[in-house]
Write an enzyme that holds these catalytic residues in place. Structure first.
Site: not given
Ligand code: 9MR
Length: 353
Positions: A149, A264
């Site tokens: 991220e 994920e």
């Protein structure tokens, strides 16, 4: 309890199907894609059904939180590997491969790391951390989410990076330092840039795909190894999938000689109507559309869900439903019964999809 035979069944099926797919015939089945899940340590310790599900359904295990700075570095000078070691040992005993999550993130940091003030301190801590963690699992954790991220939510030209302690103290070079150090420490590890919101049919997602490609191109131009992009794929049921955009993204990754992994996967169902059966069907269809878009253009190296059972998921707290009904984001329901999503995932695992 699962038997050793059960544990090996998935791996054996992969080898057999892989051999068939490699035969070169025009009708060969697609390559099977290893399937796995993130594993949360407290749940792993207390719930035998959780361990059984990981053993039965997974080829790949990802410690959900135990390789994060918050877990490993709570006490600055002393590394606490207890949770990570336990999950790595479980994976090895059951012949699962491992993904490491994650060496650099702006979140899940211990208080002392958030209070760093100088460039020299940040670089010293980052390099030291990556050397120690990657070296400990060298040759055992095959793939690392080196950075997680780092892309800004809605990146504008010239401003691609998220505002984190790493970006503030080191600038864009935080990504270079992380990849360079990981590669130097375990030259055989696969190194991945992991991020989210690549799949939605909105301009912001296209901008994020472009930034991910730009970062990897820049690393490669500098001779810093990067092997792939991890698409988290927390899919919002109400937003839909940009099939064309994803397929272009896969071709762009090919052009840069980069792999893709789904890292994920889950479905955020907070805006769906209440009926559980209907929600499960919609979630399976969404996962099918998403994986179909990606896999028809490029086979991911792995497909990993962020948990296996609706009994435990971050989606409950982060995306609560207005009717207070339980979220249903994952392939097994809260009582470990298979849902339609599992059939979609098993198709890719077997190589029939
Ligand atoms: O699911 C994880 C949750 O248990 C942790 O409290 C949280 C902070 O460490 O991280 C969650 O996992 C995140 C992952 O590491 C990165 N992508 C988003 C995931 C969900 O928030």
């Amino acid at each position: 309890m699962p038997t050793r035979r059960m544990a090996l069944r998935g791996a054996a099926a992969l080898v057999a199907a892989g051999a068939a797919a490699g035969s070169g015939s025009a009708t060969a089945a697609p390559q099977p894609i290893p399937f796995g899940s993130a594993a949360e340590i407290d749940t792993f310790r207390k719930d035998p059904r959780y361990r059984e599900a990981l053993t039965r359904y997974c080829d790949v295990i990802v410690p959900m939180n135990d390789l994060k700075w918050e877990a490993l570095r709570h006490d600055q000078p002393r590394f606490d590997f207890s949770g990570a070691d336990e999950l790595v040992a479980f994976a090895e005993a059951n012949r699962k491969s491992l993904r490491g999550h994650t060496l650099l993130w702006g979140e899940a940091l211990p208080p002392w790391a958030k209070q760093m003030t100088t460039r020299a301190e940040a670089e010293r801590e980052l390099v030291n951390h990556i050397e120690i963690v990657v070296d400990r699992y060298k040759g055992r954790i095959a793939t690392w989410d080196v950075v997680n991220e780092v892309i800004k939510n809605d990146p504008q030209p010239g401003e691609p990076y998220r505002d984190t302690i790493w970006q503030r103290l080191l600038g864009p070079e935080h990504v270079d330092i992380a990849f360079r150090t990981a590669a130097r420490t375990d030259p055989k590890a696969r190194l991945v840039l992991n991020d989210f919101h690549f799949e939605e049919p909105v301009p912001g997602a296209a901008a994020r795909r472009k930034v991910a490609l730009d970062i990897c191109r820049r690393l490669k131009d500098k001779g810093i190894p990067v092997h792939g992009i991890g698409m988290q794929a927390h899919l919002y049921a109400e937003k839909g999938i940009d099939v064309d955009g994803l397929q272009r993204f896969m071709r762009d990754l090919d052009a840069l000689d980069l792999d893709v992994e789904i890292t994920e996967l889950d479905v955020i169902d907070w805006k769906l109507p209440p009926d559980p059966g209907q929600r499960d069907k919609t979630a399976a269809a969404l996962v099918s559309t998403f994986l179909g878009a990606v896999c028809s253009a490029k086979r991911p190296k792995a497909i990993v869900t962020w948990g296996l059972t609706d009994r435990y998921s971050w989606v409950h707290e982060t995306f609560p439903r207005k009717d207070s009904a339980r979220a249903r984001p994952l392939p097994l329901d809260a009582d470990y019964r298979p849902k339609p999503m599992l059939a979609v995932l098993e198709g890719y695992r077997r190589g029939t999809a």
